[in-house]
Design an enzyme around this catalytic site. Structure first.
Site, mmCIF file in Angstrom:
data_model
loop_
_atom_site.group_PDB
_atom_site.id
_atom_site.type_symbol
_atom_site.label_atom_id
_atom_site.label_comp_id
_atom_site.label_asym_id
_atom_site.label_seq_id
_atom_site.Cartn_x
_atom_site.Cartn_y
_atom_site.Cartn_z
ATOM 1 N N ASN A 103 11.068 -11.065 15.598
ATOM 2 C CA ASN A 103 11.893 -11.187 16.803
ATOM 3 C C ASN A 103 13.393 -11.170 16.480
ATOM 4 O OD1 ASN A 103 9.425 -11.388 17.976
ATOM 5 N ND2 ASN A 103 9.586 -13.561 18.545
ATOM 6 N N HIS A 149 39.658 14.474 49.526
ATOM 7 C CA HIS A 149 38.574 14.928 50.421
ATOM 8 C C HIS A 149 38.220 16.394 50.158
ATOM 9 C CE1 HIS A 149 39.583 11.296 52.807
ATOM 10 N NE2 HIS A 149 40.823 11.657 52.554
ATOM 11 N N SER A 270 21.456 35.106 34.376
ATOM 12 C CA SER A 270 20.298 34.941 35.238
ATOM 13 C C SER A 270 19.277 35.996 34.870
ATOM 14 C CB SER A 270 20.740 35.104 36.699
ATOM 15 O OG SER A 270 19.647 35.534 37.489
ATOM 16 N N LYS A 276 25.281 37.549 37.090
ATOM 17 C CA LYS A 276 25.542 36.103 37.061
ATOM 18 C C LYS A 276 25.989 35.578 35.695
ATOM 19 C CE LYS A 276 24.800 33.406 39.844
ATOM 20 N NZ LYS A 276 23.666 32.720 40.465
ATOM 21 N N GLU A 283 26.426 22.083 34.465
ATOM 22 C CA GLU A 283 25.423 21.574 35.414
ATOM 23 C C GLU A 283 24.536 20.522 34.752
ATOM 24 O OE1 GLU A 283 23.872 24.923 38.212
ATOM 25 O OE2 GLU A 283 24.499 25.830 36.329
#
Ligand code: ARG
Length: 451
Positions: A103, A149, A270, A276, A283
């Protein structure tokens, strides 16, 4: 007292060696210090202690070399190493576990592991700060729209953005340093839960292993993992910071923003759409934050309601911390690489700086400088923006008579604060995006990160 065979499913269910083998170096270090201390207090003879230390060293190099076979039936890394020691040096090996328990042993090993991990993460944080600061030369003078924002708000220098991330990472560094203080306390010698009747010298072990202090209460240290949870929390905040950065740069690299060209070595294509170039690394940096948050959550739930002292539940702590550490370390490394290599699309950015009335607030503050109350100035400039919007022109394209009909004290001097370049130059306050302030900050960061 224990007899009878264990159900094989229990063995598989309770083992931890499949993951805690990663603590082997720390386990050997802890045991070596323990053996040396037992010799000093007279529990072992010097010869016995040396035999143990020698055996442990050989086992460590076997593990490092990959020839050591960990056995699941021996449950964890501690039992595997101890059994190998006994097999190697015989009965003397059976004395190593005097005055300690698994422990306090596991808590010691884990603290040693986390201490090293803190130091590694800290240096990755510094590498990332350096990547941001190294952009400052290249991007000197580049103006970007600043957002609130996610709407265009006021102009800011690109370098002001880079240093914003340096500041966040710096706070992460101070949190790590603070967490390290509490990690760096030696539990060894608290034994199972109550301490030991054997003559031991915990301070000697602490000194040997570089611990700042010894844990003062055996029940406390055998029952708690707050040091690990705290580390997992700091890692979570790091991941959150990286996630914010990733999200921002993903947006900036879209055709819609087109502020940034990501380095292709850190993007993927892609399989179906030939045009792409996907920001997968960013990400996944954003996405992996989820598992780091999840690990923290698991740890918090794990210790909730555990009665004192040690409970086997605590074995579930290690994988969560290992995973968060590895994940954040990889994210930091790749982020530094992307930050250093991406290119700002200066022309596109500059071409569109007239959009969004980024200079409106500066103009309002100019009016305040002429003695107009802020609320009134706000209304007046709001009216002027409405006029300009109707004509689809920037404020600087309005005529002098349009300014004067908004307020009589406006004269041709307004044109000196209009336009994004002049608006930026008008900033003054400490911590602002004022070019002189940002230059001072860049110099400060260069100095601070000089290695
Ligand atoms: N493997 C355990 C853990 O990670 C340490 C061993 C303690 N086991 C015990 N039966 N007391 O927490």
């Amino acid at each position: 007292m224990f007899d009878g065979e264990t159900d094989p499913r229990v063995e598989k269910f309770t083992e931890s060696v499949s993951f805690d083998h990663r603590l082997y170096a720390q386990d050997v270090r802890g045991s070596t210090a323990h053996a040396r201390m037992l010799a000093k207090t007279g529990v072992l003879t010097d010869a016995e202690s040396l035999q143990i230390i020698d055996g442990l060293e050989q086992i460590a190099s076997e593990i490092a070399g990959g020839s050591f076979v960990f056995r699941t039936e021996l449950e964890d890394v501690h039992m595997n190493i101890e059994r190998a020691l006994i097999d190697r040096i015989g009965d003397v090996g059976r004395k190593l576990h005097t005055g300690r328990s698994r422990n306090d042993q596991v808590s010691t090993d884990f603290r040693l592991w986390i201490r090293d991990a803190i130091d590694t993460i800290d240096s990755r944080l510094v590498d990332l700060q350096k990547a941001f600061v190294s952009r400052c030369e290249r991007d000197e003078g580049v103006i970007l729209p600043g957002y609130t924002h996610l709407q265009r708000a006021q102009p800011v220098l690109a370098n002001h953005y880079w240093l914003a991330y340096c500041e966040k990472l710096e706070r992460d560094r101070t949190r790590l340093a603070d967490c390290r203080v509490r990690v760096n306390q030696l539990p060894l010698g608290t034994a199972a839960l109550a301490g030991t009747t054997i003559s031991i010298d915990r301070q000697m072990v602490a000194d040997e292993l570089g611990f700042e202090d010894v844990v003062a209460n055996s029940l406390d240290s055998s029952s708690d993992r707050d040091f690990a949870i705290e580390f997992a929390f700091v890692l979570t905040l790091v991941a959150e910071h990286l996630s914010t950065w990733a999200e921002e740069w993903i947006l900036w690299s879209t055709s819609e923003f087109d502020f940034l060209t990501l380095p292709q070595a850190y993007c993927t294509g892609s399989s179906i759409m030939p045009q792409k170039i996907n920001p997968d690394v960013l990400e996944l940096t954003r996405g992996k934050t989820a598992r780091v948050v999840g690990n923290l959550q698991s740890l918090l739930v794990l210790v909730k309601g555990l009665p004192l002292a040690y409970n086997r539940d605590l074995q579930e702590d290690k994988e969560r911390v290992f995973d968060s550490t590895e994940t954040v370390e990889a994210c930091l490394e790749l982020t530094a690489a992307v930050v250093a290599r991406a290119e700002l699309n200066r022309e596109v950015i500059a071409e569109r700086l007239d959009r969004g009335y980024l200079d409106a607030t500066t103009l309002m503050e100019y009016l305040i400088g002429l003695g107009i109350p802020q609320r009134t100035a706000h209304e007046i400039i709001g009216g002027l923006v409405a006029v300009a919007m109707k004509q689809r022109v920037p404020l600087a394209d309005l005529s002098l008579s349009e300014f004067q009909s908004a307020h009589e004290s406006l004269d041709e001097k307004v044109y000196e604060v209009l336009g994004v370049k002049q608006a930026i130059a008008a900033f003054r306050s400490y911590g602002s995006t004022a070019p002189t302030e940002v230059a001072k900050q860049v110099a400060m960061w260069r100095e601070r990160l000089k290695s």
